[in-house]
Scaffold this motif. Structure first.
Motif, short mmCIF file in Angstrom:
data_model
loop_
_atom_site.label_atom_id
_atom_site.label_comp_id
_atom_site.label_asym_id
_atom_site.label_seq_id
_atom_site.Cartn_x
_atom_site.Cartn_y
_atom_site.Cartn_z
N SER A 83 0.81 -1.22 0.00
CA SER A 83 0.00 0.00 0.00
C SER A 83 0.85 1.27 0.00
CB SER A 83 -0.95 0.00 1.21
OG SER A 83 -0.23 -0.16 2.41
N ASP A 84 2.11 1.19 0.43
CA ASP A 84 2.99 2.36 0.40
C ASP A 84 3.74 2.50 -0.93
OD1 ASP A 84 4.95 0.39 0.51
OD2 ASP A 84 5.75 1.00 2.45
N GLY A 85 3.41 1.62 -1.91
CA GLY A 85 4.04 1.70 -3.23
C GLY A 85 5.24 0.78 -3.42
N ARG A 86 5.76 0.21 -2.35
CA ARG A 86 6.90 -0.71 -2.46
C ARG A 86 6.52 -1.93 -3.27
NH1 ARG A 86 8.22 -3.74 2.02
NH2 ARG A 86 6.34 -2.93 2.98
N LYS A 87 7.51 -2.49 -3.97
CA LYS A 87 7.30 -3.72 -4.74
C LYS A 87 8.39 -4.72 -4.39
CE LYS A 87 4.90 -1.45 -8.44
NZ LYS A 87 4.65 -1.34 -9.86
N GLU A 88 8.02 -5.98 -4.37
CA GLU A 88 8.97 -7.07 -4.11
C GLU A 88 8.64 -8.22 -5.04
OE1 GLU A 88 8.76 -8.44 -0.09
OE2 GLU A 88 9.54 -6.58 0.75
N ARG A 89 9.63 -9.02 -5.31
CA ARG A 89 9.43 -10.23 -6.12
C ARG A 89 10.12 -11.40 -5.44
NH1 ARG A 89 7.96 -11.87 -11.10
NH2 ARG A 89 9.16 -13.45 -12.17
N ARG A 90 9.43 -12.52 -5.40
CA ARG A 90 10.01 -13.75 -4.85
C ARG A 90 9.67 -14.86 -5.84
NH1 ARG A 90 7.84 -13.69 -0.09
NH2 ARG A 90 9.66 -12.58 0.69
N VAL A 91 10.65 -15.69 -6.14
CA VAL A 91 10.43 -16.84 -7.01
C VAL A 91 10.79 -18.09 -6.23
CG1 VAL A 91 11.08 -17.99 -9.17
CG2 VAL A 91 10.94 -15.48 -9.10
N TRP A 92 9.77 -18.90 -5.98
CA TRP A 92 9.94 -20.16 -5.28
C TRP A 92 10.22 -21.27 -6.28
CZ3 TRP A 92 10.17 -21.02 -0.15
CH2 TRP A 92 9.64 -20.06 0.72
N ARG A 93 11.17 -22.14 -5.96
CA ARG A 93 11.41 -23.38 -6.69
C ARG A 93 11.00 -24.50 -5.75
NH1 ARG A 93 14.65 -19.60 -7.15
NH2 ARG A 93 16.18 -20.20 -5.61
N LEU A 94 9.91 -25.17 -6.12
CA LEU A 94 9.26 -26.13 -5.23
C LEU A 94 9.48 -27.55 -5.71
CD1 LEU A 94 5.90 -24.17 -5.01
CD2 LEU A 94 7.74 -24.17 -3.31
N THR A 95 9.50 -28.48 -4.76
CA THR A 95 9.61 -29.90 -5.07
C THR A 95 8.57 -30.66 -4.27
OG1 THR A 95 11.99 -29.70 -5.48
CG2 THR A 95 11.14 -31.92 -5.06
N HIS A 96 7.79 -31.47 -4.97
CA HIS A 96 6.88 -32.39 -4.30
C HIS A 96 7.69 -33.65 -3.99
CE1 HIS A 96 3.67 -35.59 -4.36
NE2 HIS A 96 3.35 -34.84 -3.33
N GLN A 97 7.78 -34.01 -2.72
CA GLN A 97 8.61 -35.14 -2.29
C GLN A 97 7.81 -36.40 -2.02
OE1 GLN A 97 10.45 -33.14 1.07
NE2 GLN A 97 12.26 -32.69 -0.18
N GLY A 98 6.52 -36.35 -2.32
CA GLY A 98 5.66 -37.49 -2.06
C GLY A 98 5.08 -37.46 -0.67
N ASP A 99 4.00 -38.18 -0.48
CA ASP A 99 3.36 -38.32 0.83
C ASP A 99 3.00 -36.97 1.44
OD1 ASP A 99 2.27 -39.91 2.83
OD2 ASP A 99 4.11 -39.83 4.04
N GLY A 100 2.59 -36.00 0.60
CA GLY A 100 2.18 -34.68 1.09
C GLY A 100 3.33 -33.78 1.51
N ARG A 101 4.57 -34.19 1.29
CA ARG A 101 5.72 -33.38 1.71
C ARG A 101 6.21 -32.52 0.53
NH1 ARG A 101 9.99 -36.34 2.57
NH2 ARG A 101 9.08 -38.09 1.46
N TYR A 102 6.59 -31.28 0.85
CA TYR A 102 7.11 -30.35 -0.13
C TYR A 102 8.35 -29.66 0.43
CZ TYR A 102 2.59 -30.82 -2.40
OH TYR A 102 1.47 -31.33 -3.03
N SER A 103 9.24 -29.26 -0.45
CA SER A 103 10.37 -28.42 -0.06
C SER A 103 10.43 -27.27 -1.05
CB SER A 103 11.68 -29.21 -0.07
OG SER A 103 11.97 -29.68 -1.36
N GLY A 104 11.11 -26.20 -0.65
CA GLY A 104 11.19 -25.05 -1.53
C GLY A 104 12.38 -24.18 -1.22
N ARG A 105 12.80 -23.47 -2.26
CA ARG A 105 13.90 -22.51 -2.14
C ARG A 105 13.51 -21.23 -2.84
NH1 ARG A 105 18.65 -24.42 -0.27
NH2 ARG A 105 18.92 -26.66 -0.14
N ALA A 106 14.03 -20.11 -2.32
CA ALA A 106 13.88 -18.80 -2.96
C ALA A 106 15.12 -18.00 -2.57
CB ALA A 106 12.61 -18.10 -2.49
N ASP A 107 15.45 -16.99 -3.36
CA ASP A 107 16.68 -16.22 -3.12
C ASP A 107 16.73 -15.58 -1.74
OD1 ASP A 107 17.63 -16.96 -5.59
OD2 ASP A 107 17.06 -15.08 -6.57
N ASP A 108 15.58 -15.18 -1.18
CA ASP A 108 15.58 -14.53 0.13
C ASP A 108 15.20 -15.49 1.26
OD1 ASP A 108 12.96 -14.74 -0.73
OD2 ASP A 108 12.39 -12.69 -0.17
N VAL A 109 15.24 -16.79 0.98
CA VAL A 109 14.98 -17.81 2.00
C VAL A 109 16.30 -18.47 2.37
CG1 VAL A 109 13.85 -20.03 2.43
CG2 VAL A 109 12.60 -18.20 1.27
#
Length: 176
Positions: A83-109
């Motif tokens: 709402s203050d005009g700031r902008k951010e971008r995040r790109v997640w790279r996700l992996t489904h590991q089976g059995d409902g499990r997921y992992s993910g990476r992003a540059d700011d994680v």
């Protein structure tokens, strides 16, 4: 003396269990079934707020997302506008590991996010590098998502540092 110690110790497990949070497996029977590969595939829009630990709204935002999956690998692009005009971008790279499990990476994680889905819910945990006033802080997120129907998902994330509550992010996602 032993009797007094025993009586004094009896409430301890009840007090500790009262502090324990829910487990994702408690939602296993809830429907509709959440599959991130299906829900985060295509365009979505989210509307959210960040509230500090006293409950005051400190930021409002809209996030536009596009997800794409190929087999067990996914990419989720998030573009935030505050709402203050700031902008951010995040790109997640996700992996489904089976059995409902997921992992993910992003540059700011920091490291790898870990998630577990059951029924209509997902619990997602990660450490985010958060810029504040020219400094970067590493804060932990305990992120919960609940699929309401095929189009709408609600998200509540607690943010903490050194175990101290900093605030909460509340979001509503809608598939487009």
């Amino acid at each position: 003396m032993k009797r007094r110690l025993l009586l004094a110790a009896l409430p301890a497990p009840f007090l500790l269990s009262a502090c324990a949070g829910p487990e994702v497996r408690e939602y296993a029977q809830e429907r509709p079934q959440l599959d991130l590969r299906q829900y985060f595939n295509g365009p979505l829009v989210g509307h959210g707020v960040f509230t500090d630990r006293s409950g005051r709204v400190k930021a409002r935002f809209v996030v536009r997302m596009v997800g794409r999956w190929q087999g067990e690998q996914g990419v989720l692009e998030e573009d935030f506008e505050y709402s203050d005009g700031r902008k951010e971008r995040r790109v997640w790279r996700l992996t489904h590991q089976g059995d409902g499990r997921y992992s993910g990476r992003a540059d700011d994680v920091v490291g790898e996010a870990q998630g577990q889905a059951a029924g209509n819910a997902l619990r997602w945990g990660y450490t985010l590098k958060l810029p504040v006033d020219g400094k970067v802080y590493e804060v932990q997120f305990d992120d919960w998502m609940w699929l309401v129907d095929e189009r709408v998902m609600l998200n509540k994330a607690r943010m903490s540092k050194f175990g101290f509550d900093l605030g909460e992010v509340t979001l509503s996602f809608t598939r487009q």
